[in-house]
Design a protein around this motif. Structure first.
Motif, PDB file in Angstrom:
ATOM      1  N   GLU A  66       5.403  44.132  68.774  1.00 62.92           N
ATOM      2  CA  GLU A  66       6.373  43.230  69.396  1.00 62.92           C
ATOM      3  C   GLU A  66       5.708  42.107  70.172  1.00 62.92           C
ATOM      4  OE1 GLU A  66       5.433  46.543  72.235  1.00 62.92           O
ATOM      5  OE2 GLU A  66       6.034  46.443  70.119  1.00 62.92           O
ATOM      6  N   THR A  67       4.424  42.257  70.495  1.00 60.64           N
ATOM      7  CA  THR A  67       3.692  41.183  71.183  1.00 60.64           C
ATOM      8  C   THR A  67       2.587  40.608  70.300  1.00 60.64           C
ATOM      9  OG1 THR A  67       2.132  42.742  72.204  1.00 60.64           O
ATOM     10  CG2 THR A  67       4.131  42.224  73.438  1.00 60.64           C
ATOM     11  N   LEU A  68       2.505  41.058  69.062  1.00 61.45           N
ATOM     12  CA  LEU A  68       1.493  40.542  68.128  1.00 61.45           C
ATOM     13  C   LEU A  68       2.204  39.914  66.930  1.00 61.45           C
ATOM     14  CD1 LEU A  68      -1.081  43.503  68.329  1.00 61.45           C
ATOM     15  CD2 LEU A  68      -1.329  41.226  69.332  1.00 61.45           C
ATOM     16  N   CYS A  69       2.096  40.547  65.764  1.00 57.32           N
ATOM     17  CA  CYS A  69       2.611  39.931  64.540  1.00 57.32           C
ATOM     18  C   CYS A  69       4.113  39.663  64.572  1.00 57.32           C
ATOM     19  CB  CYS A  69       2.243  40.789  63.335  1.00 57.32           C
ATOM     20  SG  CYS A  69       2.765  42.524  63.468  1.00 57.32           S
ATOM     21  N   GLU A  70       4.882  40.613  65.097  1.00 54.80           N
ATOM     22  CA  GLU A  70       6.335  40.449  65.058  1.00 54.80           C
ATOM     23  C   GLU A  70       6.839  39.425  66.066  1.00 54.80           C
ATOM     24  OE1 GLU A  70       8.233  44.284  65.242  1.00 54.80           O
ATOM     25  OE2 GLU A  70       7.062  45.064  63.570  1.00 54.80           O
ATOM     26  N   GLU A  71       6.086  39.222  67.128  1.00 55.42           N
ATOM     27  CA  GLU A  71       6.509  38.231  68.125  1.00 55.42           C
ATOM     28  C   GLU A  71       6.527  36.827  67.547  1.00 55.42           C
ATOM     29  OE1 GLU A  71       5.617  37.611  72.766  1.00 55.42           O
ATOM     30  OE2 GLU A  71       3.866  37.242  71.499  1.00 55.42           O
ATOM     31  N   VAL A  72       5.598  36.540  66.629  1.00 55.49           N
ATOM     32  CA  VAL A  72       5.503  35.181  66.073  1.00 55.49           C
ATOM     33  C   VAL A  72       6.145  35.072  64.698  1.00 55.49           C
ATOM     34  CG1 VAL A  72       3.426  34.671  67.392  1.00 55.49           C
ATOM     35  CG2 VAL A  72       3.199  35.641  65.103  1.00 55.49           C
ATOM     36  N   CYS A  73       6.760  36.149  64.226  1.00 53.01           N
ATOM     37  CA  CYS A  73       7.439  36.109  62.933  1.00 53.01           C
ATOM     38  C   CYS A  73       8.489  35.001  62.936  1.00 53.01           C
ATOM     39  CB  CYS A  73       8.100  37.461  62.657  1.00 53.01           C
ATOM     40  SG  CYS A  73       9.127  37.513  61.176  1.00 53.01           S
ATOM     41  N   VAL A  74       8.570  34.258  61.840  1.00 55.81           N
ATOM     42  CA  VAL A  74       9.532  33.153  61.750  1.00 55.81           C
ATOM     43  C   VAL A  74      10.957  33.652  61.931  1.00 55.81           C
ATOM     44  CG1 VAL A  74      10.470  31.389  60.207  1.00 55.81           C
ATOM     45  CG2 VAL A  74       8.002  31.768  60.305  1.00 55.81           C
ATOM     46  N   ARG A  75      11.230  34.843  61.437  1.00 58.02           N
ATOM     47  CA  ARG A  75      12.562  35.431  61.609  1.00 58.02           C
ATOM     48  C   ARG A  75      12.862  35.711  63.086  1.00 58.02           C
ATOM     49  NH1 ARG A  75      16.653  35.980  57.576  1.00 58.02           N
ATOM     50  NH2 ARG A  75      15.708  36.568  55.612  1.00 58.02           N
ATOM     51  N   GLU A  76      11.847  36.132  63.827  1.00 57.72           N
ATOM     52  CA  GLU A  76      12.031  36.377  65.263  1.00 57.72           C
ATOM     53  C   GLU A  76      12.333  35.068  65.977  1.00 57.72           C
ATOM     54  OE1 GLU A  76      11.997  37.675  69.221  1.00 57.72           O
ATOM     55  OE2 GLU A  76      12.279  38.810  67.369  1.00 57.72           O
ATOM     56  N   VAL A  77      11.596  34.031  65.658  1.00 52.40           N
ATOM     57  CA  VAL A  77      11.773  32.736  66.316  1.00 52.40           C
ATOM     58  C   VAL A  77      13.141  32.153  66.006  1.00 52.40           C
ATOM     59  CG1 VAL A  77      10.908  30.371  66.459  1.00 52.40           C
ATOM     60  CG2 VAL A  77       9.290  32.286  66.321  1.00 52.40           C
ATOM     61  N   ALA A  78      13.583  32.300  64.757  1.00 52.60           N
ATOM     62  CA  ALA A  78      14.840  31.679  64.337  1.00 52.60           C
ATOM     63  C   ALA A  78      16.059  32.531  64.644  1.00 52.60           C
ATOM     64  CB  ALA A  78      14.786  31.387  62.835  1.00 52.60           C
ATOM     65  N   GLU A  79      15.923  33.846  64.538  1.00 54.96           N
ATOM     66  CA  GLU A  79      17.091  34.719  64.607  1.00 54.96           C
ATOM     67  C   GLU A  79      17.026  35.764  65.708  1.00 54.96           C
ATOM     68  OE1 GLU A  79      17.291  36.501  60.764  1.00 54.96           O
ATOM     69  OE2 GLU A  79      17.064  34.589  59.712  1.00 54.96           O
ATOM     70  N   GLY A  80      15.859  35.941  66.317  1.00 57.40           N
ATOM     71  CA  GLY A  80      15.712  36.962  67.338  1.00 57.40           C
ATOM     72  C   GLY A  80      15.513  38.350  66.780  1.00 57.40           C
ATOM     73  N   PRO A 125      12.709  40.069  64.121  1.00 59.20           N
ATOM     74  CA  PRO A 125      11.591  39.859  63.195  1.00 59.20           C
ATOM     75  C   PRO A 125      11.651  40.785  61.993  1.00 59.20           C
ATOM     76  CG  PRO A 125      10.885  41.270  64.982  1.00 59.20           C
ATOM     77  CD  PRO A 125      12.303  40.856  65.307  1.00 59.20           C
ATOM     78  N   VAL A 126      10.879  40.457  60.979  1.00 57.67           N
ATOM     79  CA  VAL A 126      10.614  41.425  59.920  1.00 57.67           C
ATOM     80  C   VAL A 126       9.895  42.608  60.570  1.00 57.67           C
ATOM     81  CG1 VAL A 126       9.337  41.835  57.784  1.00 57.67           C
ATOM     82  CG2 VAL A 126      10.439  39.615  58.165  1.00 57.67           C
ATOM     83  N   GLU A 127      10.285  43.815  60.209  1.00 67.55           N
ATOM     84  CA  GLU A 127       9.693  45.005  60.830  1.00 67.55           C
ATOM     85  C   GLU A 127       8.332  45.307  60.178  1.00 67.55           C
ATOM     86  OE1 GLU A 127      12.464  48.218  62.290  1.00 67.55           O
ATOM     87  OE2 GLU A 127      13.773  47.258  60.808  1.00 67.55           O
ATOM     88  N   ILE A 128       7.357  44.505  60.557  1.00 64.99           N
ATOM     89  CA  ILE A 128       6.041  44.557  59.927  1.00 64.99           C
ATOM     90  C   ILE A 128       5.366  45.905  60.157  1.00 64.99           C
ATOM     91  CG2 ILE A 128       3.746  43.499  59.888  1.00 64.99           C
ATOM     92  CD1 ILE A 128       5.157  40.873  60.800  1.00 64.99           C
ATOM     93  N   GLY A 129       5.447  46.401  61.387  1.00 67.21           N
ATOM     94  CA  GLY A 129       4.794  47.664  61.702  1.00 67.21           C
ATOM     95  C   GLY A 129       5.323  48.813  60.861  1.00 67.21           C
ATOM     96  N   ARG A 130       6.619  48.902  60.728  1.00 63.97           N
ATOM     97  CA  ARG A 130       7.205  50.013  59.956  1.00 63.97           C
ATOM     98  C   ARG A 130       6.944  49.846  58.458  1.00 63.97           C
ATOM     99  NH1 ARG A 130      13.173  51.516  61.683  1.00 63.97           N
ATOM    100  NH2 ARG A 130      12.594  53.459  60.619  1.00 63.97           N
TER     101      ARG A 130
END
Length: 440
Positions: free
Chosen positions: A97-111, A113-118
């Motif tokens: 949540e503070t690494l890859c998913e924090e900067v995910c484009v989906r997170e930035v646009a929609e709040g 992120p893609v669930e990269i870790g899972r």
């Protein structure tokens, strides 16, 4: 962990077995096939993806997610493991949540992120469970390398070096390999002995010998290792625990959080673990949160996590803080321990409130406590180590220390930020430099 008769409030069996099983279940269960495909379909497969830049191990995240989306999770796993051989554990414990998913484009646009870790866990678990190892060892070089510390940095370095055909001996002070992954994280983050199974799988590369019960400075010296091996990698972690430095700290019931977590991780029956009625954890990092949450899950009635600075200065991520609060942990900030009070055993602990600059305000509060866990940071232990800087082994960008032939990485070295994934990256990168040096 203290198990003294003076600490009458500390007892085992506070919860029924069924409750403990539920409490310590997998916090992020693995995706099934359909869930993984749906989650992968949300990825935009960005060019110059920001998630890759945010990953300390530089995993090609869009590629492995595309491989999951096209029905080849084993190929996705190899993409992950080529950069991070402990990608299975990192999928479980990384603060995504503070690494890859924090900067995910989906997170930035929609709040959201893609669930990269899972997704990473889905792919890596698929391959590990086949029992197959995706990498072959190169022809033996005749070179010998000593790795001290079988934690994430040491195991990462050992695997990469063995893959190049070198013979690697890994020494570790504990009874089994794994380091932080085996002994230092919350049990609900790594269920079903995954850490141990991951080590067994990693060793299938061949060329790695693990010797446990061997501690640097206690029958194992750097001088011996330098004389007997072509290179040495130090991944010894931080074995010491900072003291509170207050009156009464030596009372019964005051323990180190890292010992509590290690005991819990190695327990065959959680019902046998003693826990207090009123537990206070001092600290603001991941170890503090892990100790506090698990104390609550073991049946402690009241658990308070007390940190000397503001909530925004806590090293534990916002997700971890919210997790603690959701489990009933009371978080108290801007309070510094002043004294442990009790007759032989702790009965309460006094704190003094501080401002944002840690200056005491003169206001105090006493919290009832029959068990106190210290989680205020760890320190490097060892004699005759290479040059230190800020209490850690000084290294350059490739992990080289001040002593020729000795590299270091992970929590014991200056390069990292005390994350499992960073330790893996540092072990891998040091191994690359060691191989280059031995091949020159």
């Amino acid at each position: 962990m203290s198990n003294t008769p003076f600490s009458e409030g500390i007892q085992s069996g506070r919860l029924k077995p069924a409750e403990l099983t539920e409490n310590f279940g997998d916090i992020h269960p693995r995706f099934d096939e359909h869930e993984a495909l749906v989650a992968a379909d949300r990825c935009y497969f960005c060019h110059d993806a920001p998630c890759m830049t945010a990953c300390p191990t530089d995993i090609d995240i869009p590629l492995f997610i595309r491989q999951i989306a096209t029905g080849t999770p084993e190929a996705a796993a190899k993409t992950i493991f080529s950069q991070n051989i402990l990608g299975g554990m990192c999928a479980r414990v990384c603060p995504t949540e503070t690494l890859c998913e924090e900067v995910c484009v989906r997170e930035v646009a929609e709040g959201k992120p893609v669930e990269i870790g899972r997704l990473q866990r889905f792919a890596t678990d698929k391959l590990v469970e086949t029992g197959e190892h995706p990498f072959e060892r190169a022809e033996a070089t005749g070179k010998k390398i000593a790795v001290v510390g079988a934690g994430p940095a040491g195991l990462s370095a050992a695997h990469r070096l063995a893959g190049y055909g070198h013979d690697v001996t890994v020494f570790d002070a504990r009874s089994k390999a794994g380091g932080l992954n085996e002994f230092g994280i919350a049990a609900y983050k790594s269920v079903d002995s995954f850490a141990e199974r991951e080590v067994d799988w990693l060793l299938k590369i061949g060329g790695i010998t693990v010797e446990t019960g061997k501690k640097l400075g206690d029958g194992l010296s750097l001088a011996f290792l330098q004389a007997d091996y072509d290179a040495v990698f130090l991944g010894i972690g931080l074995g010491g625990v900072n003291a509170l430095g207050v009156d009464g700290e030596d009372k019964d019931g005051v323990d180190d959080a890292v010992d509590f977590i290690a005991d819990l991780r190695q327990a065959k029956d959680l019902g046998d673990l003693p826990i207090g009625r009123d537990v206070v954890v001092i600290g603001g990092g991941m170890t503090a949160v892990d100790a506090a949450v698990q104390a609550k899950l073991l049946g402690a009635l009241n658990v308070s996590l007390v940190y000397r600075r503001g909530k925004d200065r806590m090293n534990a991520s916002e997700f971890e803080q919210d997790l603690a609060a959701s489990k009933g942990v009371r978080i108290i900030t801007n309070a510094s321990p002043k004294a442990v009070i009790g007759n032989g055993a702790v009965r309460e602990i006094e704190f003094e409130y501080t401002d944002d600059d840690l200056k005491p305000t003169g206001q105090t509060v006493c919290l009832p406590a029959d068990q106190v866990f210290k989680a205020i940071g760890q320190t490097l232990e060892g004699d005759g180590l290479p040059e230190l800087e800020r209490g850690k082994i000084k290294v350059d960008g490739t992990g080289r220390t001040s002593v020729d032939g000795i590299w270091a990485g992970g929590d014991c070295a200056t390069g990292g930020d005390d994350l499992t994934v960073t330790a893996v990256a540092e072990g891998r990168d040091a191994a690359e430099d060691i191989n280059a040096a031995l091949s020159a």
